[in-house]
Design an enzyme around this catalytic site. Sequence first.
Site, PDB file in Angstrom:
ATOM      1  N   GLY A   1      -7.823 -12.141   8.756  1.00 34.27           N
ATOM      2  CA  GLY A   1      -6.803 -11.082   8.667  1.00 34.27           C
ATOM      3  C   GLY A   1      -5.579 -13.010   8.823  1.00 34.27           C
TER       4      GLY A   1
ATOM      5  N   LYS B   1      -5.108 -12.847  18.168  1.00 34.47           N
ATOM      6  CA  LYS B   1      -4.222 -12.454  16.946  1.00 34.47           C
ATOM      7  C   LYS B   1      -2.935 -13.245  17.757  1.00 34.47           C
ATOM      8  CE  LYS B   1      -5.012  -7.320  17.210  1.00 34.47           C
ATOM      9  NZ  LYS B   1      -5.135  -6.049  18.473  1.00 34.47           N
TER      10      LYS B   1
ATOM     11  N   ASP C   1       2.052   4.682  14.238  1.00 34.45           N
ATOM     12  CA  ASP C   1       1.335   4.442  12.661  1.00 34.45           C
ATOM     13  C   ASP C   1      -0.012   4.389  12.927  1.00 34.45           C
ATOM     14  OD1 ASP C   1       1.581   2.554  10.659  1.00 34.45           O
ATOM     15  OD2 ASP C   1       0.864   0.628  11.616  1.00 34.45           O
TER      16      ASP C   1
END
Length: 528
Positions: free
Chosen positions: A163, A187, A302
């Site tokens: 990603g 990440k 979220d």
Amino acid sequence: MNFDKEKCDEWEKIRLNSSPKNPFTKRNVKKDGPTYKKIDLICKHNVVGGNVVDLNKLCLKWLKDNHPNVKIPKSKSPPKVKSPKRKKSPVRRRVSSPLLTDDEDDVLNLQYDYLLSYRSVASEEITNYLRQTINDKTITAGNACMSNTKTLLKYFTNVKAVGKGSFGTVYIGNINIKNNVFSIAIKEGQISGLEANRAKKLQFPVEYLFNQMMNNILNNKMCPSFNYTYCIHFCDHCEVVSAIFKNPKTKSKITTCSVTMVEKADSDLIGLTSLDAQLSALFQILAAVHCIHKLYGIQHCDIKIENVLKKNIPKQANEYFRYSLDGVNYFVPNTGFVAILNDFGVSFSTSPKISTSYFGVRNAKVVFNNNSYKFQSFTTQRYPQENKWGKIETLSPPPRLRGPGGAKLTLNKFMKNFDSKPSIFVDLEDFQKFPTFGMYQDIQDVVRMFVGGKQTVQPGSHTEMRGLQPQAKKAILPFVEKLAPTSIWPEDKVELFLANVLIHKIFTQFGYTNAPPNAIILETYKLP
């Protein structure tokens, strides 16, 4: 050029020469030129060696220094795990060799690596391995990078970027621990220079504290629907995609990033087509939301299908996970995945033990009457609001609520060091009796993630889950509601604010509280 200890040691000896030779290419380089500076960056000659950030210890220290009243349950030592009895299947899952310690009595059978008992043992091993292995000049202050200088790559195999965007990049990579291969997610995400400087002084952004709280929920076997966070590093020169305004092309930029290593998931929730799978996902997400709301007053802000991940697991007939909640057992069928509530990047807490300022809008108290939960409204005399300099001023009387009878009710906002003068005693640490409006917003995002509707906090909308079964849609739709902070909270709809009450409302009608005959219970979770 990647970090190489021998070449960097050689560079350290010659770098002050007028025209030093590049130890990686054997070519002369210009002193203080771009190549010279890049070698300096890779070798980080001027930084004293450091250690990997131990998330657990640092977050607990942060808690102790800033919020001494917070009590996080101490994790129990991972027990020796017995494999659940399962019927033999003609399709066998590949079993890796036993893990993890030198003591043969404490091996971990990876055939059941999806169970929380096993995940907790593996998490401890992976965290210890990363702490002990990634510990040299490569990861000294600000030089633990997956992109640009790529100093972390040598510790992983089969690294892939899965990603990429303006936030940074997500990688997956393998590590080998005692001949067992584990995949983890890495990440690398952009943070501000201020956040980076604070982090190096062990003053971490609150998201990292939340990660530690999720680890504690997992270690205490309350709920499996979170990712383990193993460790955190920082990179001063990471490379992220920088979008150019009004230009469809993109280019990269060099910035500061945090590098967080977490438990790997397989995908998001797209592709759930059976009724059992859709109901299982809904139950698991609501259970996770209940945990963060009740324990820590965290509002996720979220929740959407992209932020709920899926960890695929093997399944056989008549297998169940048992959840104990409010004295009731719920039997959730194994439908081949564990749902993972992910991405706490915009989350915040309204708990007085954690929040530094805002304790939420709380317009009613939950009471139990005639075998049901109801809202009982109360009022306040003072309302806090910030002026343009950030100073809290008092608005008296507070804004009134909308709707029939709203003229007599107030918008009740609570903040640190401000007495709102409520008409009743309000326990701001009890989120079951005094829920916040943010809890309603999270729950609405959960149900709208299935049936569609606007997101409550972030811009955009949820689309109806593809292949949503009519029975699931019919069960969820009654709980879609449009409320504003100034709305009167519906007296008989406590389930809009409390995930545990909503679980009971939905899943009793599908028989989840009935113990299935001859059920194989894979694991039991005790929700708070």
